[in-house]
Design a protein around this motif. Structure first.
Motif, short mmCIF file in Angstrom:
data_model
loop_
_atom_site.label_atom_id
_atom_site.label_comp_id
_atom_site.label_asym_id
_atom_site.label_seq_id
_atom_site.Cartn_x
_atom_site.Cartn_y
_atom_site.Cartn_z
N SER A 15 38.07 43.90 48.06
CA SER A 15 38.43 45.28 47.75
C SER A 15 37.87 45.66 46.38
CB SER A 15 39.95 45.46 47.75
OG SER A 15 40.51 44.89 46.59
N ILE A 16 37.71 46.94 46.14
CA ILE A 16 37.19 47.41 44.86
C ILE A 16 38.13 47.03 43.73
CG2 ILE A 16 38.20 49.71 45.12
CD1 ILE A 16 34.81 48.91 43.48
N ILE A 17 39.43 47.05 43.98
CA ILE A 17 40.40 46.67 42.95
C ILE A 17 40.22 45.21 42.55
CG2 ILE A 17 42.86 46.44 42.40
CD1 ILE A 17 41.91 49.35 42.67
N ASN A 18 40.10 44.34 43.53
CA ASN A 18 39.90 42.91 43.22
C ASN A 18 38.57 42.67 42.53
OD1 ASN A 18 42.38 42.20 44.26
ND2 ASN A 18 41.57 41.77 46.29
N PHE A 19 37.54 43.41 42.94
CA PHE A 19 36.23 43.27 42.30
C PHE A 19 36.32 43.66 40.82
CE2 PHE A 19 32.33 45.16 40.72
CZ PHE A 19 31.46 44.09 40.86
N VAL A 20 36.97 44.79 40.54
CA VAL A 20 37.08 45.27 39.17
C VAL A 20 37.90 44.28 38.33
CG1 VAL A 20 38.01 47.09 37.70
CG2 VAL A 20 36.72 47.69 39.74
N ARG A 21 38.98 43.76 38.89
CA ARG A 21 39.79 42.78 38.15
C ARG A 21 38.96 41.54 37.81
NH1 ARG A 21 45.19 43.43 41.80
NH2 ARG A 21 46.05 45.22 40.66
N ALA A 22 38.20 41.04 38.78
CA ALA A 22 37.37 39.87 38.55
C ALA A 22 36.28 40.17 37.52
CB ALA A 22 36.73 39.39 39.86
N ARG A 23 35.74 41.38 37.57
CA ARG A 23 34.68 41.77 36.62
C ARG A 23 35.25 41.86 35.20
NH1 ARG A 23 30.25 40.70 34.93
NH2 ARG A 23 29.01 42.37 34.05
N ILE A 24 36.43 42.41 35.06
CA ILE A 24 37.07 42.50 33.74
C ILE A 24 37.30 41.11 33.17
CG2 ILE A 24 39.22 43.13 32.55
CD1 ILE A 24 39.28 45.63 34.41
N GLU A 25 37.80 40.21 33.99
CA GLU A 25 38.04 38.84 33.55
C GLU A 25 36.73 38.17 33.14
OE1 GLU A 25 39.96 35.56 32.30
OE2 GLU A 25 40.89 37.45 32.90
N ASN A 26 35.68 38.41 33.91
CA ASN A 26 34.36 37.86 33.60
C ASN A 26 33.87 38.37 32.24
OD1 ASN A 26 31.22 38.29 33.73
ND2 ASN A 26 31.68 36.63 35.16
N ILE A 27 34.02 39.66 31.98
CA ILE A 27 33.58 40.24 30.72
C ILE A 27 34.40 39.68 29.55
CG2 ILE A 27 33.46 42.38 29.39
CD1 ILE A 27 32.75 43.76 32.11
N LYS A 28 35.71 39.54 29.74
CA LYS A 28 36.56 38.96 28.70
C LYS A 28 36.09 37.56 28.33
CE LYS A 28 40.96 41.29 29.62
NZ LYS A 28 42.34 41.09 30.11
N GLN A 29 35.77 36.75 29.36
CA GLN A 29 35.31 35.39 29.11
C GLN A 29 33.96 35.38 28.39
OE1 GLN A 29 35.44 33.27 32.83
NE2 GLN A 29 37.67 33.20 32.85
N GLN A 30 33.10 36.34 28.70
CA GLN A 30 31.83 36.44 27.99
C GLN A 30 32.06 36.78 26.52
OE1 GLN A 30 28.61 38.66 29.90
NE2 GLN A 30 29.71 38.46 31.84
N LEU A 31 32.96 37.73 26.26
CA LEU A 31 33.24 38.14 24.89
C LEU A 31 33.90 37.02 24.08
CD1 LEU A 31 34.48 41.79 25.53
CD2 LEU A 31 32.32 41.09 24.49
N GLU A 32 34.67 36.17 24.75
CA GLU A 32 35.32 35.05 24.08
C GLU A 32 34.39 33.86 23.90
OE1 GLU A 32 38.67 34.35 26.62
OE2 GLU A 32 39.78 36.08 25.86
#
Length: 51
Positions: A15-32
């Motif tokens: 779902s688009i919601i799950n995709f966005v959640r996974a993408r946000i987590e991915n970006i957070k991990q990149q920033l960290e």
């Protein structure tokens, strides 16, 4: 998403919601610094789909 043209979401197993959640987590991990910001392929094939 019903109807319309260019519906890349039709038939998607994620779902688009799950995709966005996974993408946000991915970006957070990149920033960290947990994931690399270049060559990061962790979002490719989400939901078991590829090509």
């Amino acid at each position: 998403m019903k109807g319309g043209s260019g519906g890349g979401m039709s038939g998607s197993s994620i779902s688009i919601i799950n995709f966005v959640r996974a993408r946000i987590e991915n970006i957070k991990q990149q920033l960290e610094g947990v994931l690399p910001t270049t060559g990061n392929m962790t979002m490719i094939g989400e939901g078991g789909k590829s090509n």
